[in-house]
Write a protein that holds these residues in place. Structure first.
Motif, mmCIF file in Angstrom:
data_model
loop_
_atom_site.group_PDB
_atom_site.id
_atom_site.type_symbol
_atom_site.label_atom_id
_atom_site.label_comp_id
_atom_site.label_asym_id
_atom_site.label_seq_id
_atom_site.Cartn_x
_atom_site.Cartn_y
_atom_site.Cartn_z
ATOM 1 N N GLU A 36 0.620 -1.320 0.183
ATOM 2 C CA GLU A 36 -0.017 0.240 -0.117
ATOM 3 C C GLU A 36 1.308 1.501 0.007
ATOM 4 O OE1 GLU A 36 -3.725 0.045 -0.281
ATOM 5 O OE2 GLU A 36 -3.524 -2.250 -0.189
ATOM 6 N N PRO A 37 0.553 2.872 -0.653
ATOM 7 C CA PRO A 37 1.208 3.635 -0.642
ATOM 8 C C PRO A 37 1.079 4.282 0.735
ATOM 9 C CG PRO A 37 -0.939 3.894 -1.844
ATOM 10 C CD PRO A 37 -0.864 1.959 -1.743
ATOM 11 N N GLU A 38 2.214 4.965 1.067
ATOM 12 C CA GLU A 38 1.985 5.828 2.265
ATOM 13 C C GLU A 38 2.334 6.784 1.978
ATOM 14 O OE1 GLU A 38 5.519 4.048 4.961
ATOM 15 O OE2 GLU A 38 5.224 2.200 4.189
ATOM 16 N N LYS A 39 1.223 7.666 2.164
ATOM 17 C CA LYS A 39 1.334 9.299 1.304
ATOM 18 C C LYS A 39 2.270 9.819 2.996
ATOM 19 C CE LYS A 39 -2.844 8.653 -0.692
ATOM 20 N NZ LYS A 39 -4.812 8.750 -1.646
ATOM 21 N N LYS A 40 2.587 10.896 1.883
ATOM 22 C CA LYS A 40 3.553 12.337 2.908
ATOM 23 C C LYS A 40 3.289 12.925 3.130
ATOM 24 C CE LYS A 40 7.934 11.329 0.466
ATOM 25 N NZ LYS A 40 9.244 12.041 -0.757
ATOM 26 N N TRP A 41 2.686 13.602 4.389
ATOM 27 C CA TRP A 41 1.858 14.439 4.890
ATOM 28 C C TRP A 41 2.588 15.561 4.368
ATOM 29 C CZ3 TRP A 41 3.809 18.398 8.027
ATOM 30 C CH2 TRP A 41 5.194 17.388 9.236
ATOM 31 N N TRP A 42 4.294 16.062 4.067
ATOM 32 C CA TRP A 42 4.671 17.426 3.378
ATOM 33 C C TRP A 42 4.424 17.562 2.114
ATOM 34 C CZ3 TRP A 42 6.576 12.662 4.879
ATOM 35 C CH2 TRP A 42 8.277 12.348 5.061
ATOM 36 N N ALA A 43 4.376 16.478 1.764
ATOM 37 C CA ALA A 43 4.610 16.914 0.109
ATOM 38 C C ALA A 43 3.304 16.463 -0.405
ATOM 39 C CB ALA A 43 5.672 15.686 -0.244
ATOM 40 N N MET A 44 2.967 17.436 -1.028
ATOM 41 C CA MET A 44 1.296 17.608 -2.201
ATOM 42 C C MET A 44 1.132 16.337 -2.924
ATOM 43 S SD MET A 44 0.777 21.698 -3.631
ATOM 44 C CE MET A 44 0.333 21.576 -4.380
ATOM 45 N N GLY A 45 0.501 14.777 -2.675
ATOM 46 C CA GLY A 45 0.279 13.716 -3.570
ATOM 47 C C GLY A 45 1.227 12.646 -3.606
ATOM 48 N N GLY A 46 3.040 12.944 -2.762
ATOM 49 C CA GLY A 46 3.092 12.617 -2.912
ATOM 50 C C GLY A 46 3.062 11.455 -2.068
ATOM 51 N N ILE A 47 4.689 10.466 -2.044
ATOM 52 C CA ILE A 47 4.529 8.993 -1.393
ATOM 53 C C ILE A 47 5.972 8.780 -1.181
ATOM 54 C CG2 ILE A 47 2.951 8.007 -2.673
ATOM 55 C CD1 ILE A 47 4.436 6.097 -3.722
ATOM 56 N N THR A 48 6.291 7.501 0.284
ATOM 57 C CA THR A 48 7.296 6.953 0.411
ATOM 58 C C THR A 48 7.543 5.448 -0.209
ATOM 59 O OG1 THR A 48 6.933 8.003 2.538
ATOM 60 C CG2 THR A 48 8.241 6.253 2.210
ATOM 61 N N GLN A 49 8.342 5.334 -0.894
ATOM 62 C CA GLN A 49 8.163 4.285 -1.502
ATOM 63 C C GLN A 49 9.149 3.173 -1.394
ATOM 64 O OE1 GLN A 49 10.195 6.069 -5.256
ATOM 65 N NE2 GLN A 49 8.131 5.135 -6.628
ATOM 66 N N GLY A 50 9.791 2.991 -0.330
ATOM 67 C CA GLY A 50 10.583 2.674 0.903
ATOM 68 C C GLY A 50 11.058 1.584 0.246
ATOM 69 N N ASP A 51 11.743 0.345 0.637
ATOM 70 C CA ASP A 51 12.621 -0.839 -0.362
ATOM 71 C C ASP A 51 11.526 -2.313 -1.511
ATOM 72 O OD1 ASP A 51 11.989 -1.827 2.063
ATOM 73 O OD2 ASP A 51 13.958 -2.473 2.213
ATOM 74 N N ALA A 52 10.718 -1.743 -1.275
ATOM 75 C CA ALA A 52 9.835 -3.164 -2.009
ATOM 76 C C ALA A 52 10.311 -3.203 -3.494
ATOM 77 C CB ALA A 52 7.962 -2.452 -1.631
ATOM 78 N N THR A 53 9.309 -3.878 -3.725
ATOM 79 C CA THR A 53 9.724 -4.649 -5.043
ATOM 80 C C THR A 53 8.808 -3.612 -5.889
ATOM 81 O OG1 THR A 53 10.072 -7.145 -4.173
ATOM 82 C CG2 THR A 53 9.562 -6.503 -7.070
ATOM 83 N N ARG A 54 9.593 -3.342 -7.087
ATOM 84 C CA ARG A 54 9.197 -2.372 -8.033
ATOM 85 C C ARG A 54 9.407 -3.289 -9.537
ATOM 86 N NH1 ARG A 54 12.477 1.276 -5.651
ATOM 87 N NH2 ARG A 54 11.106 2.108 -3.418
ATOM 88 N N ILE A 55 8.562 -2.596 -10.282
ATOM 89 C CA ILE A 55 8.414 -4.153 -11.687
ATOM 90 C C ILE A 55 8.087 -3.103 -12.435
ATOM 91 C CG2 ILE A 55 7.610 -5.964 -12.966
ATOM 92 C CD1 ILE A 55 7.061 -7.095 -10.680
ATOM 93 N N GLU A 56 8.713 -2.736 -13.274
ATOM 94 C CA GLU A 56 8.490 -1.554 -15.108
ATOM 95 C C GLU A 56 7.354 -2.712 -15.340
ATOM 96 O OE1 GLU A 56 11.054 -0.859 -17.622
ATOM 97 O OE2 GLU A 56 12.685 0.953 -16.229
ATOM 98 N N VAL A 57 6.112 -1.021 -15.771
ATOM 99 C CA VAL A 57 4.614 -1.827 -16.063
ATOM 100 C C VAL A 57 4.904 -1.553 -17.927
ATOM 101 C CG1 VAL A 57 2.360 -0.619 -16.551
ATOM 102 C CG2 VAL A 57 3.707 -1.417 -14.122
ATOM 103 N N THR A 58 4.462 -2.698 -18.876
ATOM 104 C CA THR A 58 4.599 -2.196 -20.060
ATOM 105 C C THR A 58 2.649 -2.478 -20.594
ATOM 106 O OG1 THR A 58 6.272 -4.064 -20.246
ATOM 107 C CG2 THR A 58 4.843 -3.715 -22.669
ATOM 108 N N THR A 59 2.428 -1.654 -21.395
ATOM 109 C CA THR A 59 1.130 -1.190 -21.316
ATOM 110 C C THR A 59 1.034 -1.546 -22.585
ATOM 111 O OG1 THR A 59 1.061 0.050 -19.791
ATOM 112 C CG2 THR A 59 -0.964 0.719 -20.937
ATOM 113 N N LEU A 60 -0.469 -2.736 -23.698
ATOM 114 C CA LEU A 60 -0.482 -2.643 -24.722
ATOM 115 C C LEU A 60 -1.670 -2.646 -25.140
ATOM 116 C CD1 LEU A 60 -0.389 -6.653 -24.549
ATOM 117 C CD2 LEU A 60 1.520 -5.308 -25.755
#
Length: 75
Positions: A36-60
């Protein structure tokens, strides 16, 4: 996983591409991140990413009906 070559909605041909994420002074390919995204209270719409797995998205995109289908395939 093999990405589909035909649209599941209308049977048209699918063309590969990607969605662009716009950041502060840069552009990059969208990524999927587990959890789940952890929203930053000090940044407008920003999130904390941490070290969770990230995978590039391909869109067809369907050449016939324009439907977009996104996939996050690891590897």
């Amino acid at each position: 996983m093999q990405l589909p070559t035909t649209c599941s909605d209308c049977g048209g041909a699918m063309s590969p591409g990607f969605l662009v994420d716009h950041g502060y002074g840069m552009e990059q390919v969208s990524t999927w991140q587990e959890g789940e995204p952890e929203k930053k209270w000090w940044a407008m719409g920003g999130i904390t990413q941490g070290d969770a797995t990230r995978i590039e998205v391909t869109t067809l995109r369907c050449d016939r009906c324009g439907a977009l289908k996104s996939y996050a395939v690891q590897g």
